[in-house]
Scaffold this motif. Sequence first.
Motif, PDB file in Angstrom:
ATOM      1  N   SER A 186       0.805  -1.221   0.000  1.00  0.00           N
ATOM      2  CA  SER A 186       0.000   0.000   0.000  1.00  0.00           C
ATOM      3  C   SER A 186       0.837   1.268   0.000  1.00  0.00           C
ATOM      4  CB  SER A 186      -0.935   0.014   1.212  1.00  0.00           C
ATOM      5  OG  SER A 186      -0.182  -0.073   2.399  1.00  0.00           O
ATOM      6  N   LEU A 187       2.118   1.166  -0.357  1.00  0.00           N
ATOM      7  CA  LEU A 187       2.995   2.327  -0.341  1.00  0.00           C
ATOM      8  C   LEU A 187       2.535   3.427  -1.282  1.00  0.00           C
ATOM      9  CD1 LEU A 187       6.537   0.722  -0.174  1.00  0.00           C
ATOM     10  CD2 LEU A 187       5.461   2.169   1.554  1.00  0.00           C
ATOM     11  N   SER A 188       1.858   3.078  -2.353  1.00  0.00           N
ATOM     12  CA  SER A 188       1.453   4.078  -3.338  1.00  0.00           C
ATOM     13  C   SER A 188       0.054   4.608  -3.071  1.00  0.00           C
ATOM     14  CB  SER A 188       1.503   3.472  -4.749  1.00  0.00           C
ATOM     15  OG  SER A 188       0.609   2.368  -4.819  1.00  0.00           O
ATOM     16  N   ALA A 189      -0.520   4.278  -1.919  1.00  0.00           N
ATOM     17  CA  ALA A 189      -1.899   4.705  -1.655  1.00  0.00           C
ATOM     18  C   ALA A 189      -2.002   5.477  -0.353  1.00  0.00           C
ATOM     19  CB  ALA A 189      -2.813   3.479  -1.598  1.00  0.00           C
ATOM     20  N   PRO A 190      -1.709   6.813  -0.380  1.00  0.00           N
ATOM     21  CA  PRO A 190      -1.774   7.611   0.839  1.00  0.00           C
ATOM     22  C   PRO A 190      -3.128   7.573   1.505  1.00  0.00           C
ATOM     23  CG  PRO A 190      -0.719   8.817  -0.959  1.00  0.00           C
ATOM     24  CD  PRO A 190      -1.291   7.583  -1.542  1.00  0.00           C
ATOM     25  N   GLY A 191      -4.189   7.341   0.743  1.00  0.00           N
ATOM     26  CA  GLY A 191      -5.529   7.317   1.330  1.00  0.00           C
ATOM     27  C   GLY A 191      -5.969   5.916   1.710  1.00  0.00           C
ATOM     28  N   SER A 192      -5.014   5.009   1.854  1.00  0.00           N
ATOM     29  CA  SER A 192      -5.330   3.608   2.118  1.00  0.00           C
ATOM     30  C   SER A 192      -6.229   3.424   3.339  1.00  0.00           C
ATOM     31  CB  SER A 192      -4.018   2.849   2.365  1.00  0.00           C
ATOM     32  OG  SER A 192      -4.277   1.574   2.866  1.00  0.00           O
ATOM     33  N   ILE A 193      -7.103   2.445   3.283  1.00  0.00           N
ATOM     34  CA  ILE A 193      -8.018   2.168   4.392  1.00  0.00           C
ATOM     35  C   ILE A 193      -7.268   1.621   5.596  1.00  0.00           C
ATOM     36  CG2 ILE A 193     -10.025   1.717   2.939  1.00  0.00           C
ATOM     37  CD1 ILE A 193      -9.458  -1.278   3.282  1.00  0.00           C
ATOM     38  N   HIS A 194      -5.960   1.326   5.437  1.00  0.00           N
ATOM     39  CA  HIS A 194      -5.197   0.841   6.577  1.00  0.00           C
ATOM     40  C   HIS A 194      -4.982   1.945   7.598  1.00  0.00           C
ATOM     41  CE1 HIS A 194      -4.297  -3.050   4.805  1.00  0.00           C
ATOM     42  NE2 HIS A 194      -3.921  -2.442   3.700  1.00  0.00           N
ATOM     43  N   VAL A 195      -5.036   3.211   7.143  1.00  0.00           N
ATOM     44  CA  VAL A 195      -4.708   4.329   8.032  1.00  0.00           C
ATOM     45  C   VAL A 195      -5.615   4.400   9.237  1.00  0.00           C
ATOM     46  CG1 VAL A 195      -4.455   6.830   8.194  1.00  0.00           C
ATOM     47  CG2 VAL A 195      -3.713   5.628   6.128  1.00  0.00           C
ATOM     48  N   PRO A 196      -6.946   4.448   9.064  1.00  0.00           N
ATOM     49  CA  PRO A 196      -7.828   4.545  10.223  1.00  0.00           C
ATOM     50  C   PRO A 196      -7.636   3.425  11.239  1.00  0.00           C
ATOM     51  CG  PRO A 196      -9.047   4.956   8.205  1.00  0.00           C
ATOM     52  CD  PRO A 196      -7.705   4.465   7.809  1.00  0.00           C
ATOM     53  N   LEU A 197      -7.281   2.203  10.729  1.00  0.00           N
ATOM     54  CA  LEU A 197      -7.127   1.060  11.612  1.00  0.00           C
ATOM     55  C   LEU A 197      -5.942   1.236  12.551  1.00  0.00           C
ATOM     56  CD1 LEU A 197      -7.818  -1.818   9.066  1.00  0.00           C
ATOM     57  CD2 LEU A 197      -9.393  -0.838  10.747  1.00  0.00           C
ATOM     58  N   GLN A 198      -4.958   2.086  12.167  1.00  0.00           N
ATOM     59  CA  GLN A 198      -3.773   2.262  13.000  1.00  0.00           C
ATOM     60  C   GLN A 198      -3.938   3.372  14.019  1.00  0.00           C
ATOM     61  OE1 GLN A 198      -0.349   2.855  10.545  1.00  0.00           O
ATOM     62  NE2 GLN A 198      -0.629   0.947   9.433  1.00  0.00           N
ATOM     63  N   GLN A 199      -4.980   4.223  13.857  1.00  0.00           N
ATOM     64  CA  GLN A 199      -5.091   5.416  14.682  1.00  0.00           C
ATOM     65  C   GLN A 199      -5.185   5.182  16.176  1.00  0.00           C
ATOM     66  OE1 GLN A 199      -4.236   8.160  13.160  1.00  0.00           O
ATOM     67  NE2 GLN A 199      -4.103   6.701  11.483  1.00  0.00           N
ATOM     68  N   PRO A 200      -6.004   4.211  16.650  1.00  0.00           N
ATOM     69  CA  PRO A 200      -6.112   4.048  18.092  1.00  0.00           C
ATOM     70  C   PRO A 200      -4.772   3.793  18.766  1.00  0.00           C
ATOM     71  CG  PRO A 200      -7.838   2.821  16.967  1.00  0.00           C
ATOM     72  CD  PRO A 200      -6.900   3.314  15.919  1.00  0.00           C
ATOM     73  N   GLN A 201      -3.820   3.141  18.044  1.00  0.00           N
ATOM     74  CA  GLN A 201      -2.536   2.825  18.633  1.00  0.00           C
ATOM     75  C   GLN A 201      -1.620   4.030  18.678  1.00  0.00           C
ATOM     76  OE1 GLN A 201      -1.309  -0.389  16.175  1.00  0.00           O
ATOM     77  NE2 GLN A 201      -2.882  -1.754  16.926  1.00  0.00           N
ATOM     78  N   VAL A 202      -1.867   5.039  17.816  1.00  0.00           N
ATOM     79  CA  VAL A 202      -0.995   6.198  17.753  1.00  0.00           C
ATOM     80  C   VAL A 202      -1.026   6.967  19.065  1.00  0.00           C
ATOM     81  CG1 VAL A 202      -0.561   8.384  16.598  1.00  0.00           C
ATOM     82  CG2 VAL A 202      -1.233   6.401  15.260  1.00  0.00           C
ATOM     83  N   ALA A 203      -2.255   7.251  19.555  1.00  0.00           N
ATOM     84  CA  ALA A 203      -2.397   8.051  20.761  1.00  0.00           C
ATOM     85  C   ALA A 203      -1.787   7.354  21.966  1.00  0.00           C
ATOM     86  CB  ALA A 203      -3.859   8.363  21.017  1.00  0.00           C
ATOM     87  N   ARG A 204      -1.913   5.996  22.028  1.00  0.00           N
ATOM     88  CA  ARG A 204      -1.433   5.279  23.198  1.00  0.00           C
ATOM     89  C   ARG A 204       0.085   5.148  23.210  1.00  0.00           C
ATOM     90  NH1 ARG A 204      -6.169   2.174  22.315  1.00  0.00           N
ATOM     91  NH2 ARG A 204      -5.050   0.676  21.051  1.00  0.00           N
ATOM     92  N   ALA A 205       0.695   4.916  22.049  1.00  0.00           N
ATOM     93  CA  ALA A 205       2.124   4.637  22.035  1.00  0.00           C
ATOM     94  C   ALA A 205       2.960   5.774  21.482  1.00  0.00           C
ATOM     95  CB  ALA A 205       2.376   3.378  21.209  1.00  0.00           C
ATOM     96  N   GLY A 206       2.319   6.810  20.980  1.00  0.00           N
ATOM     97  CA  GLY A 206       3.066   7.829  20.253  1.00  0.00           C
ATOM     98  C   GLY A 206       3.831   8.836  21.075  1.00  0.00           C
ATOM     99  N   LEU A 207       3.370   9.148  22.296  1.00  0.00           N
ATOM    100  CA  LEU A 207       3.964  10.247  23.056  1.00  0.00           C
ATOM    101  C   LEU A 207       5.453  10.041  23.320  1.00  0.00           C
ATOM    102  CD1 LEU A 207       3.672  12.880  24.633  1.00  0.00           C
ATOM    103  CD2 LEU A 207       2.987  11.529  26.619  1.00  0.00           C
TER     104      LEU A 207
END
Length: 330
Positions: A62-83
């Motif tokens: 999915s490297l060529s698809a910036p709007g990939s549906i994979h993005v939303p699925l990763q969001q919950p983990q960003v807030a928890r592990a990103g800081l």
Amino acid sequence: MGVKGFVEGGIASIIAGCATHPLDLLKVRMQLQGETQAPKPKPSPSPAVQTLRPALAFHATSLSAPGSIHVPLQQPQVARAGLIAVGVRLVQQEGVAALFSGVSATVLRQTLYSTTRMGLYDILKKKWTDPNSGSLPLASKIAAGLVAGAVGAAVGNPADVAMVRMQADGRLPAAQRRNYKSVVDAISRMARQEGIPSLWRGSSLTINRAMLVTASQLASYDQIKEMILEKGVMRDGLGTHVTASFAAGFVAAVASNPVDVIKTRVMNMKVEPGAEPPYTGALDCALKTVRAEGPLALYKGFVPTISRQGPFTVALFVTLEQVRKLLKDF
């Protein structure tokens, strides 16, 4: 008497703002993660990049698809592990001093925005308090917060734009960085290169956020403090101030985070001469963010928001109570 409220609020706000500035910077960096309008970094297999920018770290298919549906699925983990990941990466790449990028803008913002909102809230609260009972209904406290927040945000918006840009600058490729030397340099260059109206870019969002924050933060602090004292849970002292202020910070963070994410992105967007802006306004930015990254994207940076809003509110009100004691005879 009115001026005293501005002085007390200003001193407390500047101290609290400087003390929690690094957390505010990390919040801004996290809110910009995954932004579809953000400059694309050069391809790199480095896992560190994937840790910092999970919304851009796609699988090979999915490297060529910036709007990939994979993005939303990763969001919950960003807030928890990103800081921690964002903080470590920032220090590694830009140095410890980078944690205080834009601190001059924070000082100016607190001087303009917070001094105005705190002083005005104090005036309205005293004006609307029943002279016989000495009480003020919660609805009146919220109304005072809404008015004070709106006026303060309108006054402080130029410093807010400068602060967001200075905090976000380090995430851009070296050739695209604005490299503002100070808040004065940032404001003067924005006015000269992009026009005076650019200083009030995102002002509708700033005002909406400030109204939410001020109404929820100041009103809930006063209300919770009064309840604690009335029920005799604690006496009027440091414990009561810390408890009431932390609860107020949580309420303010929950209420304001979605508006804060959109505000950060609108203020930080780069408008090239003759080109169409990435976002036409707040609603457009919100729709594009939700479509590309999912609804939870509006709560990006919530961990650093509450991590900052809690200590900021505690520092603000604890300092404010001490400043009031020092200035009670003036």
